[in-house]
Design an enzyme around this catalytic site. Structure first.
Site, PDB file in Angstrom:
ATOM      1  N   GLY A  76       0.848  -1.192   0.000  1.00  0.00           N
ATOM      2  CA  GLY A  76       0.000   0.000   0.000  1.00  0.00           C
ATOM      3  C   GLY A  76       0.880   1.237   0.000  1.00  0.00           C
ATOM      4  CB  SER A  77       1.870   3.516  -2.100  1.00  0.00           C
ATOM      5  OG  SER A  77       0.867   3.421  -3.099  1.00  0.00           O
ATOM      6  CD1 TRP A  98      -2.591   3.689   8.465  1.00  0.00           C
ATOM      7  CD2 TRP A  98      -1.136   5.234   9.176  1.00  0.00           C
ATOM      8  NE1 TRP A  98      -2.141   3.316   9.713  1.00  0.00           N
ATOM      9  CE2 TRP A  98      -1.248   4.243  10.170  1.00  0.00           C
ATOM     10  CE3 TRP A  98      -0.260   6.295   9.393  1.00  0.00           C
ATOM     11  CZ2 TRP A  98      -0.535   4.282  11.367  1.00  0.00           C
ATOM     12  CZ3 TRP A  98       0.458   6.336  10.591  1.00  0.00           C
ATOM     13  CH2 TRP A  98       0.318   5.350  11.556  1.00  0.00           C
ATOM     14  CE  LYS A 111     -10.735   5.387  12.825  1.00  0.00           C
ATOM     15  NZ  LYS A 111     -10.449   6.361  11.786  1.00  0.00           N
ATOM     16  NE  ARG A 147      -8.192   9.580   5.242  1.00  0.00           N
ATOM     17  CZ  ARG A 147      -7.594   8.518   4.727  1.00  0.00           C
ATOM     18  NH1 ARG A 147      -6.814   8.660   3.676  1.00  0.00           N
ATOM     19  NH2 ARG A 147      -7.752   7.326   5.258  1.00  0.00           N
ATOM     20  CG  ASN A 148     -14.161   8.419   7.511  1.00  0.00           C
ATOM     21  OD1 ASN A 148     -14.726   7.963   6.535  1.00  0.00           O
ATOM     22  ND2 ASN A 148     -13.068   7.866   8.020  1.00  0.00           N
ATOM     23  CE  LYS A 156     -10.155   5.338  -3.956  1.00  0.00           C
ATOM     24  NZ  LYS A 156     -11.144   5.813  -4.899  1.00  0.00           N
ATOM     25  CD  GLN A 191     -10.903   2.560   4.133  1.00  0.00           C
ATOM     26  OE1 GLN A 191     -10.395   1.541   4.543  1.00  0.00           O
ATOM     27  NE2 GLN A 191     -11.278   2.703   2.879  1.00  0.00           N
TER      28      GLN A 191
HETATM   29  N1  LIG Z   1      -4.811   8.273   6.280  1.00  0.00           N
HETATM   30  C1  LIG Z   1      -4.814   8.175   7.594  1.00  0.00           C
HETATM   31  O1  LIG Z   1      -4.615   9.163   8.304  1.00  0.00           O
HETATM   32  C2  LIG Z   1      -5.022   6.848   8.224  1.00  0.00           C
HETATM   33  C3  LIG Z   1      -4.614   6.672   9.536  1.00  0.00           C
HETATM   34  C4  LIG Z   1      -4.800   5.440  10.161  1.00  0.00           C
HETATM   35  C5  LIG Z   1      -5.379   4.398   9.452  1.00  0.00           C
HETATM   36  N2  LIG Z   1      -5.746   4.595   8.167  1.00  0.00           N
HETATM   37  C6  LIG Z   1      -6.317   3.427   7.455  1.00  0.00           C
HETATM   38  O2  LIG Z   1      -5.287   2.882   6.646  1.00  0.00           O
HETATM   39  C7  LIG Z   1      -5.849   2.287   5.476  1.00  0.00           C
HETATM   40  C8  LIG Z   1      -5.122   2.828   4.265  1.00  0.00           C
HETATM   41  O3  LIG Z   1      -5.257   4.218   4.221  1.00  0.00           O
HETATM   42  P1  LIG Z   1      -4.253   5.157   3.427  1.00  0.00           P
HETATM   43  O4  LIG Z   1      -4.431   6.518   3.989  1.00  0.00           O
HETATM   44  O5  LIG Z   1      -2.887   4.601   3.427  1.00  0.00           O
HETATM   45  O6  LIG Z   1      -4.794   5.060   1.905  1.00  0.00           O
HETATM   46  P2  LIG Z   1      -5.452   6.221   1.025  1.00  0.00           P
HETATM   47  O7  LIG Z   1      -6.778   6.571   1.593  1.00  0.00           O
HETATM   48  O8  LIG Z   1      -4.501   7.351   0.872  1.00  0.00           O
HETATM   49  O9  LIG Z   1      -5.719   5.525  -0.384  1.00  0.00           O
HETATM   50  C9  LIG Z   1      -4.756   5.503  -1.397  1.00  0.00           C
HETATM   51  C10 LIG Z   1      -4.294   4.107  -1.628  1.00  0.00           C
HETATM   52  O10 LIG Z   1      -5.308   3.320  -2.238  1.00  0.00           O
HETATM   53  C11 LIG Z   1      -4.735   2.601  -3.314  1.00  0.00           C
HETATM   54  N3  LIG Z   1      -5.733   2.264  -4.315  1.00  0.00           N
HETATM   55  C12 LIG Z   1      -6.560   3.097  -4.961  1.00  0.00           C
HETATM   56  N4  LIG Z   1      -7.314   2.381  -5.813  1.00  0.00           N
HETATM   57  C13 LIG Z   1      -6.955   1.087  -5.682  1.00  0.00           C
HETATM   58  C14 LIG Z   1      -7.379  -0.137  -6.275  1.00  0.00           C
HETATM   59  N5  LIG Z   1      -8.332  -0.181  -7.186  1.00  0.00           N
HETATM   60  N6  LIG Z   1      -6.774  -1.286  -5.863  1.00  0.00           N
HETATM   61  C15 LIG Z   1      -5.819  -1.276  -4.928  1.00  0.00           C
HETATM   62  N7  LIG Z   1      -5.387  -0.149  -4.343  1.00  0.00           N
HETATM   63  C16 LIG Z   1      -5.951   1.010  -4.707  1.00  0.00           C
HETATM   64  C17 LIG Z   1      -3.683   3.537  -3.839  1.00  0.00           C
HETATM   65  O11 LIG Z   1      -2.738   2.849  -4.646  1.00  0.00           O
HETATM   66  C18 LIG Z   1      -3.081   4.023  -2.543  1.00  0.00           C
HETATM   67  O12 LIG Z   1      -2.175   3.085  -2.048  1.00  0.00           O
HETATM   68  C19 LIG Z   1      -7.338   2.613   5.525  1.00  0.00           C
HETATM   69  O13 LIG Z   1      -8.021   1.487   6.030  1.00  0.00           O
HETATM   70  C20 LIG Z   1      -7.441   3.742   6.535  1.00  0.00           C
HETATM   71  O14 LIG Z   1      -8.658   3.727   7.246  1.00  0.00           O
HETATM   72  C21 LIG Z   1      -5.579   5.775   7.533  1.00  0.00           C
HETATM   73  O1  LIG Z   2      -8.934  10.269   8.251  1.00  0.00           O
HETATM   74  P1  LIG Z   2      -9.807   9.121   8.665  1.00  0.00           P
HETATM   75  O2  LIG Z   2     -11.168   9.529   9.071  1.00  0.00           O
HETATM   76  O3  LIG Z   2      -9.758   8.005   7.655  1.00  0.00           O
HETATM   77  O4  LIG Z   2      -9.115   8.550   9.995  1.00  0.00           O
HETATM   78  C1  LIG Z   2      -7.746   8.442  10.008  1.00  0.00           C
HETATM   79  C2  LIG Z   2      -7.280   7.532  11.097  1.00  0.00           C
HETATM   80  O5  LIG Z   2      -7.971   6.334  11.137  1.00  0.00           O
HETATM   81  C3  LIG Z   2      -7.187   8.195  12.428  1.00  0.00           C
HETATM   82  O6  LIG Z   2      -6.578   7.331  13.345  1.00  0.00           O
END
Ligand SMILES: NC(=O)c1ccc[n+]([C@@H]2O[C@H](COP(=O)([O-])OP(=O)(O)OC[C@H]3O[C@@H](n4cnc5c(N)ncnc54)[C@H](O)[C@@H]3O)[C@@H](O)[C@H]2O)c1
Ligand SMILES: O=P(O)(O)OC[C@H](O)CO
Length: 709
Positions: free
Chosen positions: A253-254, A257, A450, A514-515, A546, A548
């Site tokens: 993943g890229s 987060w 959450k 973001r949500n 994205k 969630q």
């Molecule tokens: N962003 C945050 O602050 C944060 C913090 C904690 C947890 N999370 C969780 O971590 C997880 C990943 O979040 P993120 O912020 O790294 O991702 P993101 O929301 O930035 O999404 C971008 C990612 O989705 C991938 N993507 C897009 N379309 C795709 C497809 N069709 N097939 C496969 N991959 C595809 C992209 O290549 C990229 O890696 C989520 O479950 C999120 O809830 C996010």
């Molecule tokens: O930005 P959100 O709402 O996807 O939440 C980010 C993380 O899950 C916070 O811990």
């Protein structure tokens, strides 16, 4: 020297010995000639002026013409020292001057990895304990002989050496295996390695099976017979240190987060660390895509920045972007999954049978998959499809704040403690604190649920309401998170909801996630009469990242609906109805009514799962469950303004809700029913019973665990 065991050249371990060395949880070192450059007793003899006599006795023992016990007694009688002489000897021969090259660093490396180190030798405690103290080995991990002293009756002090204690196991030839057996009796070590110098040591291990592997050390007193017989023979302790396993890390993943987390990981793998457990280079799977006319992966490798998903933050120079998923995982020992959850099934299916056996995973993903038989969390999916252990890392971890190195905390939920500890070392930084939690399901449920509550918090912000209302939503959300988690997984711990993955993450997400952001914009757009779909807002505001929460809300609602739990989970249910256009956003302040509104089935594809087999998730437009091309998108109701109004009217009619309540707060206020009318969250919305005002107007009686609002 002749080739070693099985004809392998020296320094080449057999596969078995290397594997046992790498996984040993206890290592026993012989002392004289293995960790030291000389026999300490010989040095003491030299100090006392009797070296040649003592050496001659050692030779006879090696030749087998004198027993160990007799030779030792004879040596002591030649040495004939006082405690004061020993003190002077130790001052003139400090531990560092007696140690074999590389052994101190090897022992420190083993200790930093949590390996228990023992010394077992046929020398004397008086000379060995200072070495142990220098090496940080506790006294109770040292097995050696004891000198016997003559005591002065008047002063009570030891005066003269009068032999040694024959009751110590090491006083005899078979002493070493006995000592190892004692160690194993006391501690249930899984794998014990023995490093020794001579055939006695080798036989001691082979005869007793006390240790699982013998490694011959010939750096000080090389022995051909040992070199030939040992499975592995080294002449430098550094060879042993270098052979310790190093874990190769891959991030799948890229996104935002994934990139923020990669900074912590690459900082740790690049930093010098005694345990040296991780290979410095970390690979990241970057889905093949073009951004601004160039391959994103290529740009990342050149600029060390993810210009699409995480612009403005420098990534580690030791991070390598790779576009082949199979290539990234093929030789990785530690897999970090961090993708929007809807793509995980496709990734798991693609990786089946391609992951290195024995690899361990951790999921940073917040989301679940719903199947007819029930929910499947991401860690469960990884275990099931890839057949490897999977921890979870969950917490209040907003990616951009962590990239700025602001203090944050997380838990690692685990089934396998050893893996959790390894991942903790991989992620923990001064600004990122980690607690280990033996409740992986609870932690993952928190992270997943959450995101729904955060939508509610965003609606509150979009409606222009203040902290009291948001706190009400957060409190109710936490309560429903706990109740739903425990209803689905009764083993989940209550305490988990008070950890960083529970209330901590909930507060952070509802404040700055973001949500929340997108739900706020969505609500405002509704109020302004220019509604936009969540998908359009997601694309506009998050620019590729994205959301969630909306998908998770639909998935969770499938679970709730199937079990007729709507009134048990009024907040989750109301939020789902709002985002799907069945209720206006203002119902976020009246969830007891919101969860009881009868939802009309407008169109087949608009409805939430009703039957025991929920419809495929891919039905929800671009939220397909795998990287494979999604089926043609069907517009969900929450995207269709006209349909929304139709259903909303029906919903309101069926709930006998005053239409004034469905207007923007400003409009409601004008009629004395808005949040500033004094009814606030409790009763601000129309004729339907308000939050916290007691029993609902109609519908089933609340379950005992039902929400108070
Ligand atoms: N962003 C945050 O602050 C944060 C913090 C904690 C947890 N999370 C969780 O971590 C997880 C990943 O979040 P993120 O912020 O790294 O991702 P993101 O929301 O930035 O999404 C971008 C990612 O989705 C991938 N993507 C897009 N379309 C795709 C497809 N069709 N097939 C496969 N991959 C595809 C992209 O290549 C990229 O890696 C989520 O479950 C999120 O809830 C996010
Ligand atoms: O930005 P959100 O709402 O996807 O939440 C980010 C993380 O899950 C916070 O811990």
């Amino acid at each position: 020297m002749a080739p070693g065991h099985n004809g392998l050249p020296h320094g080449h371990p057999t596969e078995r010995s290397l594997s046992l060395w790498r996984k040993a949880d206890a290592v026993v070192f012989d002392v004289d000639g293995t960790i030291t450059t000389e026999y300490s007793l010989d040095l003491l003899a030299e100090f006392m002026g009797v070296r040649e006599q003592v050496k001659a006795l050692s030779k006879r023992v090696q030749e087998g013409t004198l027993s160990l016990e007799a030779a030792t007694a004879q040596k002591l009688s030649y040495i004939h020292c006082s405690p004061h002489d020993i003190k002077r000897f130790l001052q003139s021969h400090p531990p560092a001057s007696r140690l074999a090259p590389g052994v101190e660093s090897l022992i420190k490396t083993l200790q930093a990895r949590g390996v228990a180190v023992y010394l077992v030798g046929d020398g004397f405690r008086e000379l060995t304990l200072p070495l142990a103290a220098h090496l940080g080995i506790p006294k109770d991990r040292v097995f050696a002989n004891r000198m016997n002293w003559q005591w002065d009756d008047e002063t009570g002090e030891a005066t003269k050496l009068v032999g040694f204690d024959l009751k110590e196991p090491t006083a005899h030839r078979e002493g070493k295996p006995k000592a190892i057996a004692r160690i194993r009796q006391k501690h249930p070590y899984h794998t014990v390695a023995f490093v020794g110098k001579d055939m006695y040591d080798l036989h001691a291990v082979q005869s007793s099976r006390g240790a699982d592997v013998f490694i011959g050390y010939g750096g000080v007193m090389p022995r051909d017979d040992v070199a030939r017989a040992a499975e592995w023979y080294v002449t430098d302790h550094r060879e042993l240190a270098q052979a310790l396993a190093r874990y190769r890390v891959a991030i799948i993943g890229s996104g935002a987060w994934a990139c923020a987390a990669s900074r912590m990981v690459t900082q740790n793998t690049a930093e010098y660390d005694m345990a040296d457990e991780f290979l410095e280079e970390v690979t990241m799977w970057v889905r093949e895509e073009e951004f601004k006319g160039r391959s994103l992966a290529q740009t990342m490798n050149e600029t060390h920045e993810n210009t699409k998903y995480f612009p403005g933050y420098t990534l580690g120079r030791n991070l390598q972007a790779v576009t082949s998923l199979e290539q990234v995982v093929s030789d990785a020992d530690l897999l970090i999954f961090c993708l929007p959850h809807q793509y995980m099934l496709g990734v798991c299916q693609q990786l089946m049978g391609k992951v290195k056996p024995g690899a361990a995973a951790i999921s940073l993903i917040k989301g679940m998959r719903v199947q007819p038989e029930g929910p499947q969390l991401v860690s469960q999916m990884v275990r099931r499809y890839l057949n490897i252990d999977c921890c979870v890392l969950m917490g209040a971890n907003i990616a951009t704040d962590i990239a700025k190195e602001e203090l944050s905390e997380a838990v690692i939920g685990y089934q396998n403690l050893e893996h959790a500890e390894r991942f903790k070392k991989l992620f923990e930084r001064p600004y990122f604190r980690i607690t280990l939690l033996p409740d992986p399901i609870g932690a993952e449920m928190c992270g997943t649920l959450k995101n729904i509550v955060a939508l509610g918090a965003g609606m509150v912000d979009g409606l222009g309401m203040g902290p009291n209302t948001k706190a009400t939503i957060i409190r109710q959300g936490l309560s429903e998170m706990r109740d739903l988690s425990k209803a689905l997984y009764p083993g989940v711990h209550d305490q988990t909801f008070l950890e960083g993955c529970g209330v901590g993450d909930l507060v952070a997400t509802c404040a700055g996630g973001r949500n929340r952001l997108v739900a706020c914009a969505w609500t405002k757009a509704q109020l302004e009469g220019k509604p936009m779909s969540f998908e359009d807002l997601e694309a506009e505001i998050l620019k590729g990242q994205k959301l969630q929460g909306t998908l998770t809300s639909d998935e969770v609602q499938g679970i709730i609906k199937l079990r007729a739990w709507e009134t048990r989970f009024p907040l989750f249910t109301t939020i789902n109805r709002i985002i799907n256009g069945h209720l206006p956003p203002v119902f976020i302040t009246n969830i007891q009514a919101g969860c009881r509104v009868e939802v009309e089935h407008h169109e087949d594809h608009d409805e939430l799962p009703l039957s025991p087999a929920p419809p495929p998730l891919a039905k929800r437009g671009n939220t397909s469950s795998g990287p494979a091309p999604a089926p043609p998108p069907l517009p969900p109701l929450r995207h269709a303004r006209a349909a929304q109004q139709t259903v909303l009217a029906a919903a309101l009619a069926s709930a006998h809700v005053d239409t004034a309540a469905t207007q923007a707060p400003e409009a409601a206020q004008a009629q004395g029913q808005g949040p500033e009318s004094g009814q606030g969250v409790g009763g601000g919305v129309g004729a339907a019973p308000g939050l916290g005002t007691g029993s609902p107007g109609h519908g089933p009686k609340p379950a005992p665990s039902e929400a108070r609002v």
